[in-house]
Design a protein around this motif. Structure first.
Motif, PDB file in Angstrom:
ATOM      1  N   ARG A  85      17.051  43.344  14.080  1.00 43.26           N
ATOM      2  CA  ARG A  85      15.709  43.465  14.837  1.00 43.26           C
ATOM      3  C   ARG A  85      14.941  44.685  14.282  1.00 43.26           C
ATOM      4  O   ARG A  85      13.771  44.600  14.044  1.00 43.26           O
ATOM      5  N   THR A  86      15.466  45.783  14.278  1.00 44.48           N
ATOM      6  CA  THR A  86      14.711  47.015  13.636  1.00 44.48           C
ATOM      7  C   THR A  86      14.387  46.973  12.129  1.00 44.48           C
ATOM      8  O   THR A  86      13.175  47.241  11.882  1.00 44.48           O
ATOM      9  N   LEU A  87      15.102  46.425  11.207  1.00 41.01           N
ATOM     10  CA  LEU A  87      14.692  46.237   9.880  1.00 41.01           C
ATOM     11  C   LEU A  87      13.809  45.065   9.765  1.00 41.01           C
ATOM     12  O   LEU A  87      13.293  45.047   8.546  1.00 41.01           O
ATOM     13  N   GLY A  88      13.805  44.021  10.442  1.00 36.59           N
ATOM     14  CA  GLY A  88      12.971  43.016  10.137  1.00 36.59           C
ATOM     15  C   GLY A  88      11.591  43.353  10.227  1.00 36.59           C
ATOM     16  O   GLY A  88      11.053  43.839  11.276  1.00 36.59           O
ATOM     17  N   ARG A  89      10.794  43.125   9.254  1.00 40.30           N
ATOM     18  CA  ARG A  89       9.360  43.402   9.368  1.00 40.30           C
ATOM     19  C   ARG A  89       8.672  42.763   8.046  1.00 40.30           C
ATOM     20  O   ARG A  89       9.404  42.177   7.333  1.00 40.30           O
ATOM     21  N   PRO A  90       7.475  42.836   7.945  1.00 37.40           N
ATOM     22  CA  PRO A  90       6.764  42.349   6.761  1.00 37.40           C
ATOM     23  C   PRO A  90       7.298  42.611   5.409  1.00 37.40           C
ATOM     24  O   PRO A  90       7.733  43.973   5.235  1.00 37.40           O
ATOM     25  N   GLY A  91       7.593  41.776   4.630  1.00 35.70           N
ATOM     26  CA  GLY A  91       8.291  42.188   3.287  1.00 35.70           C
ATOM     27  C   GLY A  91       9.730  42.302   3.324  1.00 35.70           C
ATOM     28  O   GLY A  91      10.265  42.268   2.147  1.00 35.70           O
ATOM     29  N   VAL A  92      10.339  41.960   4.408  1.00 30.20           N
ATOM     30  CA  VAL A  92      11.683  41.976   4.573  1.00 30.20           C
ATOM     31  C   VAL A  92      12.325  40.727   4.799  1.00 30.20           C
ATOM     32  O   VAL A  92      11.820  40.115   5.856  1.00 30.20           O
ATOM     33  N   ARG A  93      13.338  40.107   4.078  1.00 35.73           N
ATOM     34  CA  ARG A  93      13.918  38.877   4.741  1.00 35.73           C
ATOM     35  C   ARG A  93      15.478  39.309   5.183  1.00 35.73           C
ATOM     36  O   ARG A  93      16.269  39.842   4.284  1.00 35.73           O
ATOM     37  N   ILE A  94      15.576  39.008   6.402  1.00 36.51           N
ATOM     38  CA  ILE A  94      16.952  39.250   6.994  1.00 36.51           C
ATOM     39  C   ILE A  94      17.910  38.303   6.591  1.00 36.51           C
ATOM     40  O   ILE A  94      17.693  36.946   6.930  1.00 36.51           O
ATOM     41  N   VAL A  95      19.148  38.425   5.886  1.00 38.32           N
ATOM     42  CA  VAL A  95      19.883  37.411   5.481  1.00 38.32           C
ATOM     43  C   VAL A  95      21.495  37.601   6.221  1.00 38.32           C
ATOM     44  O   VAL A  95      21.888  38.947   6.254  1.00 38.32           O
ATOM     45  N   PRO A  96      21.579  36.652   7.083  1.00 39.54           N
ATOM     46  CA  PRO A  96      23.322  36.681   7.531  1.00 39.54           C
ATOM     47  C   PRO A  96      24.230  37.182   6.683  1.00 39.54           C
ATOM     48  O   PRO A  96      24.360  36.847   5.716  1.00 39.54           O
ATOM     49  N   GLU A  97      25.254  37.993   7.301  1.00 40.02           N
ATOM     50  CA  GLU A  97      26.078  38.825   6.347  1.00 40.02           C
ATOM     51  C   GLU A  97      27.179  37.448   6.126  1.00 40.02           C
ATOM     52  O   GLU A  97      27.284  36.484   6.977  1.00 40.02           O
ATOM     53  N   PRO A  98      27.842  37.593   4.892  1.00 39.30           N
ATOM     54  CA  PRO A  98      28.954  36.342   4.749  1.00 39.30           C
ATOM     55  C   PRO A  98      30.127  36.334   5.656  1.00 39.30           C
ATOM     56  O   PRO A  98      30.250  37.410   6.199  1.00 39.30           O
ATOM     57  N   SER A  99      30.845  35.524   5.712  1.00 41.65           N
ATOM     58  CA  SER A  99      32.085  35.529   6.402  1.00 41.65           C
ATOM     59  C   SER A  99      33.146  36.478   5.957  1.00 41.65           C
ATOM     60  O   SER A  99      33.934  37.114   6.734  1.00 41.65           O
ATOM     61  N   THR A 100      32.961  36.694   4.679  1.00 42.11           N
ATOM     62  CA  THR A 100      34.047  37.641   3.884  1.00 42.11           C
ATOM     63  C   THR A 100      33.211  39.224   4.079  1.00 42.11           C
ATOM     64  O   THR A 100      32.334  39.185   3.562  1.00 42.11           O
ATOM     65  N   ALA A 101      34.095  40.170   4.484  1.00 39.58           N
ATOM     66  CA  ALA A 101      33.693  41.392   4.743  1.00 39.58           C
ATOM     67  C   ALA A 101      33.672  42.111   3.687  1.00 39.58           C
ATOM     68  O   ALA A 101      33.960  41.928   2.402  1.00 39.58           O
ATOM     69  N   GLY A 102      32.512  43.205   3.548  1.00 38.36           N
ATOM     70  CA  GLY A 102      32.633  44.064   2.561  1.00 38.36           C
ATOM     71  C   GLY A 102      31.175  44.053   1.830  1.00 38.36           C
ATOM     72  O   GLY A 102      30.387  42.978   1.757  1.00 38.36           O
ATOM     73  N   LEU A 103      30.872  45.007   0.939  1.00 41.22           N
ATOM     74  CA  LEU A 103      29.671  45.321   0.369  1.00 41.22           C
ATOM     75  C   LEU A 103      29.432  44.383  -0.793  1.00 41.22           C
ATOM     76  O   LEU A 103      28.497  43.645  -0.799  1.00 41.22           O
ATOM     77  N   ASN A 104      30.488  43.981  -1.402  1.00 34.88           N
ATOM     78  CA  ASN A 104      30.286  43.134  -2.594  1.00 34.88           C
ATOM     79  C   ASN A 104      30.016  41.784  -2.204  1.00 34.88           C
ATOM     80  O   ASN A 104      29.058  41.012  -3.004  1.00 34.88           O
ATOM     81  N   PRO A 105      30.686  41.218  -1.288  1.00 38.42           N
ATOM     82  CA  PRO A 105      30.219  39.739  -1.071  1.00 38.42           C
ATOM     83  C   PRO A 105      28.906  39.791  -0.188  1.00 38.42           C
ATOM     84  O   PRO A 105      27.992  38.842  -0.494  1.00 38.42           O
ATOM     85  N   ALA A 106      28.519  40.908   0.307  1.00 38.30           N
ATOM     86  CA  ALA A 106      27.220  41.077   1.172  1.00 38.30           C
ATOM     87  C   ALA A 106      26.224  40.991  -0.240  1.00 38.30           C
ATOM     88  O   ALA A 106      24.896  40.277   0.074  1.00 38.30           O
ATOM     89  N   PHE A 107      26.306  41.966  -1.305  1.00 40.42           N
ATOM     90  CA  PHE A 107      25.314  41.957  -2.279  1.00 40.42           C
ATOM     91  C   PHE A 107      25.276  40.495  -2.991  1.00 40.42           C
ATOM     92  O   PHE A 107      24.173  40.094  -3.290  1.00 40.42           O
ATOM     93  N   ALA A 108      26.534  40.023  -3.263  1.00 38.10           N
ATOM     94  CA  ALA A 108      26.605  38.425  -3.876  1.00 38.10           C
ATOM     95  C   ALA A 108      25.732  37.646  -3.004  1.00 38.10           C
ATOM     96  O   ALA A 108      25.142  36.669  -3.655  1.00 38.10           O
ATOM     97  N   ARG A 109      25.809  37.613  -1.594  1.00 38.19           N
ATOM     98  CA  ARG A 109      25.123  36.656  -0.914  1.00 38.19           C
ATOM     99  C   ARG A 109      23.662  36.708  -1.048  1.00 38.19           C
ATOM    100  O   ARG A 109      22.949  35.817  -1.428  1.00 38.19           O
ATOM    101  N   GLY A 110      23.089  38.129  -0.929  1.00 37.27           N
ATOM    102  CA  GLY A 110      21.709  38.463  -1.228  1.00 37.27           C
ATOM    103  C   GLY A 110      21.303  37.835  -2.514  1.00 37.27           C
ATOM    104  O   GLY A 110      20.191  36.960  -2.609  1.00 37.27           O
ATOM    105  N   ALA A 111      22.183  38.260  -3.509  1.00 35.04           N
ATOM    106  CA  ALA A 111      21.597  38.023  -5.125  1.00 35.04           C
ATOM    107  C   ALA A 111      21.678  36.599  -5.175  1.00 35.04           C
ATOM    108  O   ALA A 111      20.756  35.769  -6.038  1.00 35.04           O
ATOM    109  N   GLY A 112      22.701  35.489  -4.409  1.00 33.62           N
ATOM    110  CA  GLY A 112      22.580  34.235  -4.639  1.00 33.62           C
ATOM    111  C   GLY A 112      21.357  33.665  -3.873  1.00 33.62           C
ATOM    112  O   GLY A 112      21.202  32.448  -4.367  1.00 33.62           O
ATOM    113  N   LEU A 113      20.525  34.305  -3.331  1.00 37.91           N
ATOM    114  CA  LEU A 113      19.209  33.881  -2.576  1.00 37.91           C
ATOM    115  C   LEU A 113      18.014  34.217  -3.317  1.00 37.91           C
ATOM    116  O   LEU A 113      16.929  33.364  -3.106  1.00 37.91           O
ATOM    117  N   VAL A 114      18.289  34.703  -4.506  1.00 35.62           N
ATOM    118  CA  VAL A 114      16.991  34.989  -5.306  1.00 35.62           C
ATOM    119  C   VAL A 114      16.791  33.811  -6.291  1.00 35.62           C
ATOM    120  O   VAL A 114      17.507  33.593  -7.049  1.00 35.62           O
TER     121      VAL A 114
END
Length: 215
Positions: A66-95
């Motif tokens: 809610r707080t970070l959602g603003r113009p220019g930001v796309r909020i992406v749900p975190e993946p089921s696998t916890a951790g920074l690397n899966p989160a980075f991979a999830r975001g990069a896969g949507l580019v």
């Protein structure tokens, strides 16, 4: 050169579990507010960066979304696998096109021009080569970049600078003190304050209760 062509991916952990070594750093302030302030200042710096086209925030925390959602930001749900690397991979896969950068969410002193300089330096490197920026101590990573079409292959975690280097990524060696100053501990927060905190972290630190106020 000079275009807004980068997509930046910033994962934000669930606030109650984020930045555990920083817990209690600002006396009398809920830990979740401090963790969120670090992310807010990071996000605002990214949005103000002249090289950035889009920002993806990967999070499973409702308040952060809610707080970070603003113009220019796309909020992406975190993946089921916890951790920074899966989160980075999830975001990069949507580019869908253009270069992508993975950036940590704990850079409250970050200046947009330093981020832009680092991203332009990554563009100037050998084509197809991943680049990274180590943190101030030199052992961690604050930024990892991949050219258009290249796999990001994030290796964040303990000793991630060495892990990224061993995976073929090349270091970017600019000074960039505010980009390299991530905040994991109270000492890191004090060091970031010397560089100049963003407005959200500044506001939170000013709310600190006087020593002994809870006694």
């Amino acid at each position: 050169m000079g275009e807004r062509n980068w997509t930046v991916v910033v994962p934000v952990k669930r606030l109650g579990a984020a930045k555990s070594r920083l817990r209690g750093a600002v006396h009398g302030v809920p830990h979740e507010l401090l963790a969120l302030a670090l992310a807010e200042d990071t996000v605002e710096a990214v949005l103000a960066c002249a090289a950035v086209r889009e920002l993806l925030v990967v999070t499973g925390d409702p308040q952060a979304a809610r707080t970070l959602g603003r113009p220019g930001v796309r909020i992406v749900p975190e993946p089921s696998t916890a951790g920074l690397n899966p989160a980075f991979a999830r975001g990069a896969g949507l580019v869908s096109g253009g270069p992508v950068a993975a950036l940590t969410a704990d850079l409250p002193a970050l200046r947009p021009n330093e981020l832009a300089e680092a991203l332009r330096a990554a563009e100037a490197g050998p084509p197809g080569v991943r680049r990274f920026v180590a943190d101030a101590p030199g052992t961690g990573t604050v930024l990892l970049t991949a050219a258009t079409g290249a796999a990001l292959d994030p290796r964040f975690g303990p000793h991630s600078a060495a892990a990224h280097a061993s995976s073929g990524a090349r270091p970017l060696t600019g000074a960039w003190p505010t980009l390299r100053r991530d905040v994991d501990t109270p000492a890191d927060l004090r060091a970031a304050a010397v560089l100049g905190l963003g407005r959200h972290t500044t506001a939170v630190t000013r709310r600190a209760a006087p020593a002994g106020a809870d006694r």
